[in-house]
Every structure is written in C-alpha cells, then in structure tokens.
Design a protein around this motif. Sequence first.
Motif, short mmCIF file in Angstrom:
data_model
loop_
_atom_site.label_atom_id
_atom_site.label_comp_id
_atom_site.label_asym_id
_atom_site.label_seq_id
_atom_site.Cartn_x
_atom_site.Cartn_y
_atom_site.Cartn_z
N GLY A 1 -13.00 0.28 1.25
CA GLY A 1 -13.87 -0.35 0.27
C GLY A 1 -13.63 0.14 -1.16
N MET A 2 -12.85 1.20 -1.32
CA MET A 2 -12.55 1.70 -2.66
C MET A 2 -11.62 0.71 -3.38
N PRO A 3 -11.82 0.49 -4.68
CA PRO A 3 -11.09 -0.58 -5.37
C PRO A 3 -9.58 -0.44 -5.40
N GLY B 1 -8.03 16.19 11.27
CA GLY B 1 -9.38 15.68 11.44
C GLY B 1 -10.18 15.70 10.16
N VAL B 2 -9.62 16.34 9.12
CA VAL B 2 -10.26 16.36 7.80
C VAL B 2 -9.79 15.15 7.02
N THR B 3 -10.70 14.46 6.39
CA THR B 3 -10.36 13.28 5.62
C THR B 3 -10.78 13.48 4.18
N ALA B 4 -9.93 13.05 3.26
CA ALA B 4 -10.38 13.04 1.87
C ALA B 4 -11.59 12.13 1.76
N SER B 5 -12.52 12.49 0.91
CA SER B 5 -13.67 11.63 0.71
C SER B 5 -13.20 10.31 0.11
N GLU C 1 -0.76 10.36 1.02
CA GLU C 1 -1.19 11.12 2.20
C GLU C 1 -1.46 12.57 1.81
N PRO C 2 -2.73 12.92 1.61
CA PRO C 2 -3.03 14.33 1.37
C PRO C 2 -2.63 15.13 2.60
N VAL C 3 -1.66 16.01 2.44
CA VAL C 3 -1.09 16.71 3.60
C VAL C 3 -2.16 17.50 4.33
N ALA D 1 -10.00 9.85 -2.42
CA ALA D 1 -8.93 8.88 -2.19
C ALA D 1 -8.83 7.91 -3.36
N GLN D 2 -9.95 7.39 -3.81
CA GLN D 2 -9.96 6.45 -4.92
C GLN D 2 -9.37 7.08 -6.19
N ASP D 3 -9.77 8.31 -6.48
CA ASP D 3 -9.27 8.97 -7.69
C ASP D 3 -7.75 9.06 -7.68
#
Length: 246
Positions: free
Chosen positions: A220-222, A171-175, A163-165, A179-181
């Motif tokens: 959808g990210m692996p 309302g901001v979401t990691a791309s 969870e990126p604080v 998230a995948q990285d």
Amino acid sequence: MVAGNWKMNTTPAEGAALAQAVIEHVGTPGTKVVFGVPAIQLTQIQALTSKAPGFYVAAQNMHQEDSGAYTGEISARMLAAAGVDYVILGHSERRDYFGEDDTLIHAKILKALAAGVQPIYCCGEKLNIRQAGNHEMVVGKQIEQALFTLEAEQMRQVVIAYEPVWAIGTGVTASPEQAQDMHAFIRRMIHNYFGQDVAESTTILYGGSVKPDNAEELFGMPDVDGGLVGGASLDAAGFAAIVKAL
C-alpha cells in the motif's frame, strides 16, 4: 510485480506442482507474477508460464560472458533461447557467499539486456549499516555502480528489488514506512539520473520477509510496486495471497 525466489529448493517434480498450484490459486493475476526457480527447472516452468497469462519465469543468476570455459555456468543467451523472461542479479546471498560486487553485477546486467532478458536488480544494506544511518549512502552507491551507465531505454527494462539484508530470512520486516522511505529514495535517484518518465515507470520491489499478513500494508506504500518473496513463495496458498494483496 510479485516475484518468488525459490532459491535452492524443490525438486523438478515439487517445483512443477508448486507453480501449477500457484497458477490455480491465483487464476488470472492483476499483476505480473514471476517464478524465480533453480536452473534445472527453468524450461519446465517456462512451459507452464507460457500457457498462463500474467505468469513469468526468472533465473536466479547468470554468467557475465556469452560463452566459454566456465564450468557450471549459464549465459544470458542460453536463458533467452530457453524463453526465460527475467534474471535475478545482485541478490545479497550472491554478494555474501560468492563475493559478487556491483562491477560484476553491472557486467551481468548489460549481458542480460543485450540478450533480451530483463534483470531484477537487488540492492540493500546490512544491519550495522542501517543502525549507523548509512543505508542511503550504501544503497545509493550500489545503484550508481550497477545502473548509472545504462541508457534510459535500457533502464526501462530493469526491475529494482530493495532488500534490507537484515530482514531476509530473519522473520524481521522493515516497517512499511522504512520500506517506503528507501523506495522513494531509490526512485529519486532514478529520477535525478534518468528523468521523470523512467523513474515513474521503474518497478521497485520490496524484498525482505514479505508474508501474507504484511503484504497488503507494504504494497500500500506509494513507491512499493510489489515484492521479491523468499521463503513464503514456497507455499502455494500463501504466495497466492501475497499476489492478491497487490
């Protein structure tokens, strides 16, 4: 897995109606669906989920001791006796507002595992850490302190929620790529310490402003195995849409 963290929201009547509405919207889920509910609602939501295959209940916290003079607290043994499946540990709000660190969280994880309650362990970085490029170092240290004394079989029972604080409640979401990285980094850490089998079987959730309109791309990210959903879990139709996106 898609887990909803209701936080300090809903009365018992509202919670029962919300859980029932989600169950009706989703039908038979293609993945695990978890309701993380206020303590006062654990037994009533457990009664609902016990009759709905694929649905589970989680506590939002627990104490690190089995019993004692800890007014207002709940132990892992109590959760297990009530039929609670999961417990959310290490959430950023517990860290920020109540001063919890990974030494304490580690102790809670051990108690949960001993009682047969599966931990959903939360880790993540604040915005200044992300901007400084130190996010892997900080998250890696959190995981090492909280999880790296476990045996492999214990680790198989742990769900990790990244969870990126800076993306929680903002309302901001990691791309999807961000998230995948981080999910791939976490899985590599698990692989390096516990081995490939454990790493591949570990569920790693994304927990930062998941919504119906971004869930499918994130999921959808692996290395993203689902989500830990906050505010959007309080809307039955919206949460059901997130579940169906996995």
